[in-house]
Design an enzyme around this catalytic site. Structure first.
Site, PDB file in Angstrom:
ATOM      1  N   ASP A  93       0.842  -1.239  -0.095  1.00 33.69           N
ATOM      2  CA  ASP A  93       0.133   0.009  -0.111  1.00 33.69           C
ATOM      3  C   ASP A  93       0.960   1.168   0.007  1.00 33.69           C
ATOM      4  O   ASP A  93       1.402   1.723  -1.170  1.00 33.69           O
ATOM      5  CB  ASP A  93      -0.985  -0.242   1.332  1.00 33.69           C
ATOM      6  N   PHE A 119     -10.149  -1.631   0.679  1.00 31.07           N
ATOM      7  CA  PHE A 119      -9.605  -2.718   1.754  1.00 31.07           C
ATOM      8  C   PHE A 119     -10.120  -3.923   1.644  1.00 31.07           C
ATOM      9  O   PHE A 119     -11.241  -3.997   1.280  1.00 31.07           O
ATOM     10  CB  PHE A 119     -10.220  -2.180   3.180  1.00 31.07           C
TER      11      PHE A 119
END
Ligand code: IMP
Ligand code: MG
Length: 187
Positions: free
Chosen positions: A113, A162
């Site tokens: 990420d 997510f």
């Protein structure tokens, strides 16, 4: 509520939506392994997995590696504090025990990420003078990248959402699921 409903083994929920099937994940893993088999044919390779999320992926990936002498080790790292920014504290909870001096090293993540934790790890491992050092990730979310991390192999680029399943968790939930799911809310 019975135990099965409390901890469902096949995840059915209005909060999660399946994003990757078992077949899709296997196809990506095999393709990554195929690339590694060609690159490291006849050589040694030290795979360094990042706990805990990468364990499921690594167990699949290494079973497709052929013609390579494979070593496996693990680190546990986490980013604390200003997690979206370049500066902040990275904590190394568990280090490797393998001597990587003069060895080919491959850091393996299930998802990248911000890249901060991996950037820190790569710079640290470089200090042990490996012969080469590369980064492989099953999934990439490049949108929040905070550091100039070079990723050598990417299985699949995904949306900035997510996800859980296939090793990835939300508060330790979902790691054991065979598929990958999007969290619909609050994404
Ligand atoms: P970063 O690249 O330093 O921001 O950290 C990446 C790590 O954060 C991954 O190895 C995961 O453990 C965790 N992570 C990032 N995105 C997700 C997600 O969508 N679901 C679950 N864990 C995630
Ligand atoms: Mg991880």
């Amino acid at each position: 509520m019975n135990e099965l409903n409390k901890f469902p083994s096949s995840f059915v929920s209005t909060q999660f939506e399946q994003y990757l099937s078992q077949n899709e994940i296997q196809t990506i893993s095999e393709s990554l392994a195929h690339t590694l088999n060609q690159k490291y044919n006849g050589e040694e390779l030290v795979i360094i997995g990042v706990l805990k999320g990468s364990i499921v992926f690594i167990s699949d990936l290494i079973r497709h590696l052929k013609g390579i002498k494979v070593y496996v080790d693990f680190v546990k790292i986490s980013a604390v504090g200003r997690t979206k920014e370049e500066d902040g504290t990275i904590i190394l909870h568990k280090d490797i025990k393998t001597n990587i001096h003069g060895k080919n090293v491959l850091i393996v993540e299930e998802i990248i990420d911000t890249g901060r934790a991996l950037f820190f790890l790569k710079e640290r491992l470089k200090q042990s003078s490996p012969r080469s050092i590369e980064v492989l990730t099953l999934l990439d979310k490049p949108y929040q990248r905070a550091v100039p991390l070079k990723i050598d192999y990417i299985g699949k680029k995904i949306e900035d959402k997510f996800i859980i399943g296939y090793g990835l968790d939300i508060d330790e939930y979902g790691r054991n699921l065979s598929e990958v799911y999007f969290l619909k809310y609050p994404n």
